[in-house]
Every structure is written in C-alpha cells, then in structure tokens.
Design a protein around this motif. Structure first.
Motif, short mmCIF file in Angstrom:
data_model
loop_
_atom_site.label_atom_id
_atom_site.label_comp_id
_atom_site.label_asym_id
_atom_site.label_seq_id
_atom_site.Cartn_x
_atom_site.Cartn_y
_atom_site.Cartn_z
N MET A 190 -68.54 -119.59 -4.38
CA MET A 190 -67.79 -118.52 -3.75
C MET A 190 -68.63 -117.25 -3.77
O MET A 190 -69.16 -116.87 -4.81
CB MET A 190 -66.48 -118.30 -4.51
N CYS A 191 -68.76 -116.62 -2.64
CA CYS A 191 -69.49 -115.36 -2.52
C CYS A 191 -68.53 -114.28 -2.05
O CYS A 191 -67.47 -114.58 -1.52
CB CYS A 191 -70.64 -115.51 -1.54
N LYS A 192 -68.93 -113.04 -2.28
CA LYS A 192 -68.07 -111.92 -1.93
C LYS A 192 -68.83 -110.85 -1.16
O LYS A 192 -69.99 -110.58 -1.47
CB LYS A 192 -67.52 -111.24 -3.18
N LEU A 193 -68.15 -110.24 -0.23
CA LEU A 193 -68.55 -108.96 0.31
C LEU A 193 -67.79 -107.96 -0.56
O LEU A 193 -66.64 -108.20 -0.92
CB LEU A 193 -68.09 -108.80 1.76
N TYR A 194 -68.42 -106.85 -0.93
CA TYR A 194 -67.71 -105.86 -1.73
C TYR A 194 -68.09 -104.46 -1.29
O TYR A 194 -69.17 -104.24 -0.73
CB TYR A 194 -67.97 -106.05 -3.23
N ILE A 195 -67.17 -103.55 -1.51
CA ILE A 195 -67.41 -102.14 -1.22
C ILE A 195 -67.10 -101.35 -2.49
O ILE A 195 -66.02 -101.50 -3.06
CB ILE A 195 -66.56 -101.62 -0.05
N LEU A 196 -68.08 -100.55 -2.90
CA LEU A 196 -67.92 -99.66 -4.05
C LEU A 196 -67.80 -98.23 -3.53
O LEU A 196 -68.33 -97.90 -2.47
CB LEU A 196 -69.14 -99.75 -4.97
N HIS A 197 -67.12 -97.40 -4.29
CA HIS A 197 -67.02 -95.98 -3.94
C HIS A 197 -67.36 -95.14 -5.15
O HIS A 197 -66.96 -95.44 -6.27
CB HIS A 197 -65.60 -95.64 -3.47
N SER A 198 -68.13 -94.08 -4.90
CA SER A 198 -68.44 -93.09 -5.92
C SER A 198 -67.69 -91.82 -5.57
O SER A 198 -67.95 -91.21 -4.52
CB SER A 198 -69.94 -92.80 -5.98
N LYS A 199 -66.77 -91.42 -6.43
CA LYS A 199 -66.00 -90.19 -6.18
C LYS A 199 -66.92 -88.96 -6.26
O LYS A 199 -66.80 -88.05 -5.45
CB LYS A 199 -64.87 -90.08 -7.20
N SER A 200 -67.84 -88.95 -7.21
CA SER A 200 -68.71 -87.78 -7.38
C SER A 200 -69.64 -87.58 -6.19
O SER A 200 -69.94 -86.44 -5.81
CB SER A 200 -69.52 -87.87 -8.67
N LYS A 215 -72.88 -92.92 -11.80
CA LYS A 215 -72.38 -93.95 -12.73
C LYS A 215 -70.86 -94.11 -12.63
O LYS A 215 -70.22 -94.63 -13.53
CB LYS A 215 -72.75 -93.58 -14.18
N ASP A 216 -70.29 -93.66 -11.50
CA ASP A 216 -68.83 -93.77 -11.36
C ASP A 216 -68.42 -94.69 -10.21
O ASP A 216 -67.35 -94.55 -9.63
CB ASP A 216 -68.20 -92.38 -11.17
N TRP A 217 -69.26 -95.69 -9.91
CA TRP A 217 -68.93 -96.62 -8.83
C TRP A 217 -67.72 -97.48 -9.21
O TRP A 217 -67.66 -98.03 -10.30
CB TRP A 217 -70.13 -97.53 -8.53
N MET A 218 -66.78 -97.56 -8.29
CA MET A 218 -65.56 -98.35 -8.49
C MET A 218 -65.41 -99.33 -7.34
O MET A 218 -65.65 -98.97 -6.18
CB MET A 218 -64.32 -97.44 -8.51
N LEU A 219 -64.98 -100.54 -7.65
CA LEU A 219 -64.71 -101.54 -6.61
C LEU A 219 -63.45 -101.12 -5.86
O LEU A 219 -62.39 -100.92 -6.48
CB LEU A 219 -64.52 -102.91 -7.24
N VAL A 220 -63.55 -100.95 -4.54
CA VAL A 220 -62.39 -100.54 -3.75
C VAL A 220 -61.99 -101.58 -2.71
O VAL A 220 -60.91 -101.49 -2.12
CB VAL A 220 -62.62 -99.17 -3.05
N TYR A 221 -62.86 -102.60 -2.51
CA TYR A 221 -62.54 -103.61 -1.50
C TYR A 221 -63.42 -104.84 -1.72
O TYR A 221 -64.58 -104.71 -2.12
CB TYR A 221 -62.81 -103.04 -0.10
N SER A 222 -62.89 -106.01 -1.42
CA SER A 222 -63.71 -107.23 -1.44
C SER A 222 -63.09 -108.28 -0.53
O SER A 222 -61.89 -108.25 -0.24
CB SER A 222 -63.86 -107.78 -2.86
N GLU A 223 -63.94 -109.16 -0.04
CA GLU A 223 -63.54 -110.33 0.75
C GLU A 223 -64.28 -111.53 0.21
O GLU A 223 -65.45 -111.42 -0.15
CB GLU A 223 -63.92 -110.15 2.23
N ASP A 224 -63.63 -112.68 0.15
CA ASP A 224 -64.25 -113.91 -0.31
C ASP A 224 -64.80 -114.73 0.85
O ASP A 224 -64.18 -114.77 1.93
CB ASP A 224 -63.24 -114.77 -1.07
N PHE A 225 -65.93 -115.38 0.61
CA PHE A 225 -66.56 -116.23 1.61
C PHE A 225 -67.06 -117.51 0.95
O PHE A 225 -67.36 -117.54 -0.23
CB PHE A 225 -67.74 -115.51 2.28
N GLY A 226 -67.19 -118.55 1.74
CA GLY A 226 -67.63 -119.84 1.24
C GLY A 226 -69.13 -119.95 1.08
O GLY A 226 -69.62 -120.86 0.41
N SER A 227 -69.88 -119.03 1.70
CA SER A 227 -71.34 -119.11 1.61
C SER A 227 -71.95 -117.72 1.57
O SER A 227 -71.34 -116.74 2.02
CB SER A 227 -71.92 -119.88 2.80
#
Length: 83
Positions: free
Chosen positions: A1-11, A43-55
């Motif tokens: 299982m692989c993921k696309l992910y989006i991190l956000h830094s508030k600062s 150093k304040d990256w937070m996971l805000v979104y992800s999608e799962d993929f098969g490859s």
C-alpha cells in the motif's frame, strides 16, 4: 500500500506534497528530522491529507497531478472536501 500525502506548515503557510510506500508516521518523522531539503525549513509539518494507492506508480502519478495544479487554493479545496 502506498500513499499520496500532503503536509502543512503553519509557520511557513506552505504545503508539501509527496508519496511514500513506507509507514506514513515514519515518513513524517523523516521530514521532521535534521536533513536538507524543502521540509527542513520548519519543524511543524502536520499531515492534513492522504490517499491510498495500490502501487508506487499510482501514488506518484497522483502527486504529479496535484503538483501540476500549481494552485494553493485548489490544494486547500481538496483538503476541505475531506474535512
């Protein structure tokens, strides 16, 4: 299982878009560690979104698709849809 992910830094008020086939917690830990690269700026990256993929290739294709939007507002709308 692989993921696309989006991190956000508030600062920085920036998004980071990536993909991984490793555990997402481990990947975020690496982003928060001492390293060189875009995410080293904060150093304040937070996971805000992800999608799962098969490859890895599917996750990478989705990453490229989102990065090609070149629109912070479009990324925000994607994240808000999952709110």
């Amino acid at each position: 299982m692989c993921k696309l992910y989006i991190l956000h830094s508030k600062s920085l008020d920036k998004f980071y878009i990536g993909h991984t086939c490793e555990e997402i917690k481990e990947r975020i830990r690496k982003h928060l560690s001492d390293h060189k690269g875009f995410t080293a700026k904060s150093k304040d990256w937070m996971l805000v979104y992800s999608e799962d993929f098969g490859s890895k290739s599917e996750a990478y294709a989705r990453e490229r698709e989102i990065k090609n939007w070149k629109s912070k507002n479009k990324v925000k709308r994607l994240i808000e849809k999952t709110g």
